[in-house]
Motif scaffolding. Structure first.
Motif, PDB file in Angstrom:
ATOM      1  N   SER A   6       0.852  -1.187   0.000  1.00 56.36           N
ATOM      2  CA  SER A   6       0.000   0.000   0.000  1.00 56.36           C
ATOM      3  C   SER A   6       0.898   1.250   0.000  1.00 56.36           C
ATOM      4  N   ASN A   7       0.512   2.318  -0.676  1.00 53.27           N
ATOM      5  CA  ASN A   7      -0.610   2.461  -1.574  1.00 53.27           C
ATOM      6  C   ASN A   7      -0.301   1.792  -2.913  1.00 53.27           C
ATOM      7  N   TRP A   8      -1.314   1.228  -3.546  1.00 50.77           N
ATOM      8  CA  TRP A   8      -1.081   0.430  -4.739  1.00 50.77           C
ATOM      9  C   TRP A   8      -0.417   1.217  -5.853  1.00 50.77           C
ATOM     10  N   ASP A 120      -6.350   5.370  -0.135  1.00 50.20           N
ATOM     11  CA  ASP A 120      -6.921   4.586   0.963  1.00 50.20           C
ATOM     12  C   ASP A 120      -7.711   5.480   1.901  1.00 50.20           C
ATOM     13  N   ASP A 121      -7.193   6.689   2.133  1.00 47.85           N
ATOM     14  CA  ASP A 121      -7.818   7.654   3.037  1.00 47.85           C
ATOM     15  C   ASP A 121      -8.685   8.614   2.220  1.00 47.85           C
ATOM     16  N   GLU A 122      -9.982   8.626   2.493  1.00 52.57           N
ATOM     17  CA  GLU A 122     -10.901   9.492   1.743  1.00 52.57           C
ATOM     18  C   GLU A 122     -10.527  10.966   1.869  1.00 52.57           C
ATOM     19  N   TYR A 181     -12.263  -2.588  -8.708  1.00 53.29           N
ATOM     20  CA  TYR A 181     -10.974  -3.252  -8.568  1.00 53.29           C
ATOM     21  C   TYR A 181     -10.574  -3.909  -9.884  1.00 53.29           C
ATOM     22  N   ARG A 198      -7.225   0.046  -7.716  1.00 50.61           N
ATOM     23  CA  ARG A 198      -8.460   0.302  -6.985  1.00 50.61           C
ATOM     24  C   ARG A 198      -8.832   1.769  -7.122  1.00 50.61           C
ATOM     25  N   ARG A 200     -12.054   4.631  -6.496  1.00 49.67           N
ATOM     26  CA  ARG A 200     -13.371   4.936  -5.955  1.00 49.67           C
ATOM     27  C   ARG A 200     -14.328   5.262  -7.094  1.00 49.67           C
TER      28      ARG A 200
END
Length: 243
Positions: A6-8, A120-122, A181, A198, A200
């Motif tokens: 992470s992060n991808w 990962d964090d909105e 994904y 990934r 959103r």
């Protein structure tokens, strides 16, 4: 097996395999879009444009050929190192985290080809929009070219195989918990690799909600690179003009 951390995007985008898999992206399409959108926005002569999350700079290069002063910025050191081969007086490339303001303002800030919603964090999505707003000068415009999730999700190709440069990429796609994904697995030099993209699955309503909270003004919405009207259930893209 070699698997990303992470992060991808910090690992996958910095591998040569990412560029092998996507080597056939349509450069002509990119050029048509840049011509159409800059004509629509009617930028001043010699305008300064920031191409945010520019990758290897295919859009940046077209923008510079149209006569603009362009800065391409991307977190991937590998991509920027490649893009720097094309630098000239009107075209520069920098390694930059798009969640942070760039430190100067521009007539245009472009975020293209679904280069948003990775985090990962909105909160980082909000920080990116705030940074884009700060990167604009008083008369500047932002352009975000995002997938149209309302069309993409019901039409996902669940499984496919692509052979590029002799490497067999096995790709699995699915929608889960608000994200699209793409699992990518392959073998090269007797090593197994696995990466997962990934993103959103924001729709227009999601963007409108974020924009309202950040006092960002959505000026126009288009549904494809020819700048045709956006239709929720059939448009190829979600292209937003804001400031």
């Amino acid at each position: 097996m070699i698997k990303q951390q992470s992060n991808w995007f910090t690992t996958w985008f910095n591998t040569p395999y990412y560029h092998i898999l996507y080597k056939d992206r349509d450069y002509n399409e990119a050029g048509v879009f840049m011509t159409n959108i800059t004509n629509y926005l009617n930028f001043p002569e010699n305008a300064n444009i920031l191409d945010l999350a520019c990758g290897r700079g295919r859009h940046s290069l077209y923008l510079s050929k149209l006569g603009y002063h362009v800065t391409g910025a991307d977190l991937s050191e590998d991509s920027i190192a490649f893009a720097k081969k094309f630098e000239n007086e009107q075209l520069q490339f920098k390694v930059h985290d798009m969640t942070m303001p760039f430190g100067k303002t521009f007539d245009g800030v472009f975020n293209l080809f679904t280069s948003f919603g990775y985090f990962d964090d909105e909160a980082d999505n909000v920080k990116t929009l705030e940074a884009i707003k700060k990167n604009l000068n008083e008369n500047g415009f932002a352009v975000m070219d995002f997938m149209n999730a309302d069309v993409v999700i019901p039409n996902l190709i669940a499984s496919e195989t692509k052979v590029m440069d002799g490497i067999e990429f096995k790709i699995e796609r699915y929608f889960e918990n608000g994200f699209i994904y793409k699992d990518i697995s392959f073998q090269h030099d007797k090593k197994d690799y696995n990466f997962t993209e990934r993103v959103r699955a924001f729709n227009l309503g999601d963007f409108e909600e974020m924009f309202e909270k950040l006092d960002i003004y959505l000026l126009d919405v288009f549904g494809d690179y020819q700048l045709n009207k956006y239709y929720k259930n059939k448009s190829e893209r979600l292209i937003m003009i804001f400031k």
